[in-house]
Write a protein that holds these residues in place. Structure first.
Motif, PDB file in Angstrom:
ATOM      1  N   LYS A  23       0.835  -1.219   0.000  1.00 40.49           N
ATOM      2  CA  LYS A  23       0.000   0.000   0.000  1.00 40.49           C
ATOM      3  C   LYS A  23       0.861   1.257   0.000  1.00 40.49           C
ATOM      4  O   LYS A  23       0.536   2.236  -0.676  1.00 40.49           O
ATOM      5  CB  LYS A  23      -0.952  -0.001   1.200  1.00 40.49           C
ATOM      6  N   VAL A  24       1.962   1.221   0.755  1.00 37.57           N
ATOM      7  CA  VAL A  24       2.876   2.370   0.776  1.00 37.57           C
ATOM      8  C   VAL A  24       3.445   2.602  -0.627  1.00 37.57           C
ATOM      9  O   VAL A  24       3.553   3.740  -1.096  1.00 37.57           O
ATOM     10  CB  VAL A  24       4.017   2.146   1.803  1.00 37.57           C
ATOM     11  N   LYS A  25       3.760   1.506  -1.324  1.00 34.32           N
ATOM     12  CA  LYS A  25       4.365   1.616  -2.670  1.00 34.32           C
ATOM     13  C   LYS A  25       3.340   2.081  -3.704  1.00 34.32           C
ATOM     14  O   LYS A  25       3.665   2.866  -4.596  1.00 34.32           O
ATOM     15  CB  LYS A  25       4.999   0.278  -3.069  1.00 34.32           C
ATOM     16  N   ILE A  26       2.114   1.593  -3.590  1.00 35.17           N
ATOM     17  CA  ILE A  26       1.041   2.034  -4.502  1.00 35.17           C
ATOM     18  C   ILE A  26       0.886   3.552  -4.382  1.00 35.17           C
ATOM     19  O   ILE A  26       0.769   4.270  -5.376  1.00 35.17           O
ATOM     20  CB  ILE A  26      -0.302   1.328  -4.154  1.00 35.17           C
ATOM     21  N   GLY A  30       1.621   6.887  -6.900  1.00 38.25           N
ATOM     22  CA  GLY A  30       0.366   7.542  -7.285  1.00 38.25           C
ATOM     23  C   GLY A  30      -0.583   6.613  -8.014  1.00 38.25           C
ATOM     24  O   GLY A  30      -1.308   7.025  -8.916  1.00 38.25           O
ATOM     25  N   LEU A  31      -0.600   5.338  -7.617  1.00 38.67           N
ATOM     26  CA  LEU A  31      -1.401   4.338  -8.336  1.00 38.67           C
ATOM     27  C   LEU A  31      -2.651   3.899  -7.547  1.00 38.67           C
ATOM     28  O   LEU A  31      -3.242   2.861  -7.849  1.00 38.67           O
ATOM     29  CB  LEU A  31      -0.540   3.108  -8.645  1.00 38.67           C
ATOM     30  N   GLU A  32      -3.061   4.721  -6.568  1.00 37.91           N
ATOM     31  CA  GLU A  32      -4.195   4.323  -5.705  1.00 37.91           C
ATOM     32  C   GLU A  32      -5.488   4.115  -6.488  1.00 37.91           C
ATOM     33  O   GLU A  32      -6.343   3.347  -6.077  1.00 37.91           O
ATOM     34  CB  GLU A  32      -4.471   5.363  -4.619  1.00 37.91           C
ATOM     35  N   SER A  33      -5.628   4.824  -7.622  1.00 35.61           N
ATOM     36  CA  SER A  33      -6.873   4.688  -8.393  1.00 35.61           C
ATOM     37  C   SER A  33      -6.797   3.509  -9.367  1.00 35.61           C
ATOM     38  O   SER A  33      -7.788   3.153 -10.003  1.00 35.61           O
ATOM     39  CB  SER A  33      -7.160   5.970  -9.164  1.00 35.61           C
ATOM     40  N   LYS A 151       3.017  -3.085 -13.108  1.00 35.68           N
ATOM     41  CA  LYS A 151       3.053  -1.831 -13.887  1.00 35.68           C
ATOM     42  C   LYS A 151       3.323  -2.125 -15.362  1.00 35.68           C
ATOM     43  O   LYS A 151       2.676  -1.577 -16.250  1.00 35.68           O
ATOM     44  CB  LYS A 151       4.136  -0.893 -13.334  1.00 35.68           C
ATOM     45  N   GLU A 152       4.294  -3.010 -15.608  1.00 36.97           N
ATOM     46  CA  GLU A 152       4.642  -3.333 -17.005  1.00 36.97           C
ATOM     47  C   GLU A 152       3.506  -4.084 -17.694  1.00 36.97           C
ATOM     48  O   GLU A 152       3.144  -3.780 -18.823  1.00 36.97           O
ATOM     49  CB  GLU A 152       5.915  -4.188 -17.042  1.00 36.97           C
ATOM     50  N   LYS A 153       2.947  -5.038 -16.985  1.00 38.17           N
ATOM     51  CA  LYS A 153       1.888  -5.878 -17.548  1.00 38.17           C
ATOM     52  C   LYS A 153       0.659  -5.053 -17.940  1.00 38.17           C
ATOM     53  O   LYS A 153      -0.007  -5.356 -18.931  1.00 38.17           O
ATOM     54  CB  LYS A 153       1.513  -6.916 -16.486  1.00 38.17           C
ATOM     55  N   HIS A 154       0.368  -4.017 -17.158  1.00 34.79           N
ATOM     56  CA  HIS A 154      -0.855  -3.234 -17.386  1.00 34.79           C
ATOM     57  C   HIS A 154      -0.547  -1.831 -17.945  1.00 34.79           C
ATOM     58  O   HIS A 154      -1.423  -0.963 -17.933  1.00 34.79           O
ATOM     59  CB  HIS A 154      -1.660  -3.144 -16.079  1.00 34.79           C
ATOM     60  N   ASN A 155       0.673  -1.637 -18.383  1.00 35.46           N
ATOM     61  CA  ASN A 155       1.088  -0.334 -18.956  1.00 35.46           C
ATOM     62  C   ASN A 155       0.775   0.853 -18.043  1.00 35.46           C
ATOM     63  O   ASN A 155       0.190   1.840 -18.489  1.00 35.46           O
ATOM     64  CB  ASN A 155       0.425  -0.125 -20.328  1.00 35.46           C
ATOM     65  N   LEU A 156       1.138   0.728 -16.785  1.00 39.35           N
ATOM     66  CA  LEU A 156       0.860   1.820 -15.839  1.00 39.35           C
ATOM     67  C   LEU A 156       2.078   2.712 -15.672  1.00 39.35           C
ATOM     68  O   LEU A 156       3.200   2.256 -15.747  1.00 39.35           O
ATOM     69  CB  LEU A 156       0.473   1.242 -14.466  1.00 39.35           C
TER      70      LEU A 156
END
Ligand code: 4NP
Length: 156
Positions: A23-26, A30-33, A151-156
């Protein structure tokens, strides 16, 4: 939303710590959404309980807040979550038994650990704080690499 479930046996030591660290890393990225996570245990021993005091202590030592109440891993979680992350091989077998089948969404936490790939995250329950610190370091490394993978798998 990409949903991740970390799973151990009791859901009071390893998996709530993995959840808290992730959760800290998310948040940091800035990937909380985009990404959310939760945790569960394959056993029913600690349903509704807060994490073990040693889990909270080691997390707090590293500035990681922990908020979780124990829940048991159920078949429905297989549909609800995109990634099911087992802490050890025993957890993995218990999960497959509950799910009724193997699934491509099931991974081992240390599939993502460059220092001990594929090994179990050791159960720290019967040991002291040194075991919890070791588990923290393993989870810190593994969740880093797992987040990069997502991140890579979902292009984030
Ligand atoms: P965890 O550790 O699976 O990492 O939460 C354990 C917690 C409790 C027990 C075993 C392992 N227990 O036997 O109660």
């Amino acid at each position: 939303m990409i949903k991740i479930l970390f799973v151990c046996l009791g859901n009071i030591c390893r998996s709530p710590l993995a959840e808290a660290i992730f959760k800290v890393k998310i948040k940091k990225y800035g990937l909380e959404s985009k990404i959310s996570c939760d945790s569960a245990g394959t056993a029913n021993y600690h349903i509704g309980e807060s994490p073990d005091p040693r889990t909270i202590e080691v997390a707090n030592n590293h500035g990681v807040p922990v908020h979780h109440f124990g829940q048991q891993f159920k078949k429905k979680h297989g549909q609800e979550f995109d990634y099911l992350i087992a802490m050890d091989y025993s957890n993995r077998s218990n999960m497959i038994r509950e799910l009724g089948e193997e699934t491509s969404s099931l991974f081992m936490m240390r599939d993502f650990d460059s220092d001990g790939k594929g090994e179990d995250v050791p159960d720290p329950w019967y040991g002291g704080m040194d075991g919890f610190e070791k588990v923290f370091q393993i989870l810190d490394r593994s969740t880093d690499e797992f987040l990069q993978f997502v991140k890579e798998k979902h292009n984030l």
